[in-house]
Design an enzyme around this catalytic site. Structure first.
Site, short mmCIF file in Angstrom:
data_model
loop_
_atom_site.label_atom_id
_atom_site.label_comp_id
_atom_site.label_asym_id
_atom_site.label_seq_id
_atom_site.Cartn_x
_atom_site.Cartn_y
_atom_site.Cartn_z
N PRO A 11 -20.80 -9.94 37.76
CG PRO A 11 -22.15 -11.51 38.82
CD PRO A 11 -21.14 -11.36 37.71
CG ASN A 12 -23.02 -7.66 42.47
OD1 ASN A 12 -24.05 -6.98 42.40
ND2 ASN A 12 -23.06 -8.98 42.61
NE ARG A 19 -19.42 -6.63 45.59
CZ ARG A 19 -19.02 -7.71 44.92
NH1 ARG A 19 -18.24 -7.60 43.87
NH2 ARG A 19 -19.41 -8.90 45.33
CE1 TYR A 24 -16.51 -7.54 47.46
CE2 TYR A 24 -14.79 -8.59 46.14
CZ TYR A 24 -15.98 -8.67 46.85
OH TYR A 24 -16.63 -9.87 46.96
CG ASN A 74 -13.36 -10.71 39.17
OD1 ASN A 74 -14.08 -11.62 39.58
ND2 ASN A 74 -12.91 -9.75 39.94
CB ALA A 77 -21.52 -14.13 42.41
CD GLU A 98 -10.88 -18.79 38.75
OE1 GLU A 98 -11.50 -18.74 39.83
OE2 GLU A 98 -10.46 -19.86 38.24
CG HIS A 100 -11.29 -14.66 42.20
ND1 HIS A 100 -12.60 -14.60 41.81
CD2 HIS A 100 -10.83 -15.85 41.78
CE1 HIS A 100 -12.93 -15.72 41.20
NE2 HIS A 100 -11.85 -16.50 41.16
NE ARG A 107 -14.70 -12.77 50.41
CZ ARG A 107 -15.43 -12.13 49.51
NH1 ARG A 107 -15.00 -11.97 48.27
NH2 ARG A 107 -16.63 -11.66 49.86
C1 DHK Z 1 -15.78 -10.84 43.36
C2 DHK Z 1 -17.05 -11.19 43.75
O1 DHK Z 1 -18.08 -10.50 43.37
C3 DHK Z 1 -17.32 -12.32 44.61
O2 DHK Z 1 -18.54 -12.95 44.31
C4 DHK Z 1 -16.19 -13.30 44.52
C5 DHK Z 1 -14.63 -11.69 43.58
C6 DHK Z 1 -14.83 -12.63 44.67
C7 DHK Z 1 -13.37 -10.92 43.74
O3 DHK Z 1 -12.65 -11.07 44.77
O4 DHK Z 1 -13.01 -10.17 42.81
O5 DHK Z 1 -16.26 -14.18 45.34
#
Ligand code: DHK
Length: 149
Positions: A11-12, A19, A24, A74, A77, A98, A100, A107
């Site tokens: 998500p997102n 974002r 990011y 990835n 959340a 996995e 991130h 964090r």
């Molecule tokens: C991306 C997200 O959306 C967060 O919820 C994670 C992760 C971290 C990232 O660092 O790619 O915590």
């Protein structure tokens, strides 16, 4: 044709580029996909993103049914909330990385306990968008070793 690798995004992540760029970065998801395809060097690659938990589970099942060479995920959340995604990933016999973009361990506390790490072969965190081609290279390497074993 070689079994594909799957790169799955939670998500997102469709909002990458705008974002929270201080966390990011400015690289968009389309640019991340291009970096992954370049790193795969022509190896078949499925690149997906969803804000829906069930859809990510369905894609993991698809990777299992297609005997995918490996998975890079990835979960965003869902990393910290989804036992359902963990249970799906547990059924995948191949290499699982996995990923991130941020270093989740630097964090807030809510980002520290990954459920997915319980079944992941390896974890990459904090390399920014560059972590994706690194993960693709690694999962191809692990898949080749597994095939040779
Ligand atoms: C991306 C997200 O959306 C967060 O919820 C994670 C992760 C971290 C990232 O660092 O790619 O915590």
């Amino acid at each position: 044709m070689s079994a594909p690798i799957y790169v799955l995004n939670g998500p997102n992540l469709n909002r990458l580029g705008t974002r929270e760029p201080e966390i990011y970065g400015r690289t968009t998801l389309a640019e991340v996909e291009a970096m992954c395809r370049e790193a795969a060097g022509g190896h078949p690659l499925e690149f997906r993103q969803s804000n829906r938990e069930y859809e990510i589970i369905d894609w993991v099942h698809e990777a299992i049914d297609r005997e995918a060479a490996g998975i890079v995920i990835n979960p965003a959340a869902f990393t910290f909330t989804s036992i359902a995604i963990l249970d799906a990933l547990k059924m995948f016999p191949g290499p699982l990385i996995e990923l991130h973009i941020s270093n989740i361990h630097r964090r807030e506390e809510i980002y520290h306990r990954s459920l997915v790490s319980r079944t992941a072969t390896a974890v990459i965190a904090g390399l920014g968008a560059q972590g994706y081609p690194v993960a693709v290279g690694a999962v191809l390497e692990l898949a080749a070793r597994r095939k040779a074993a």
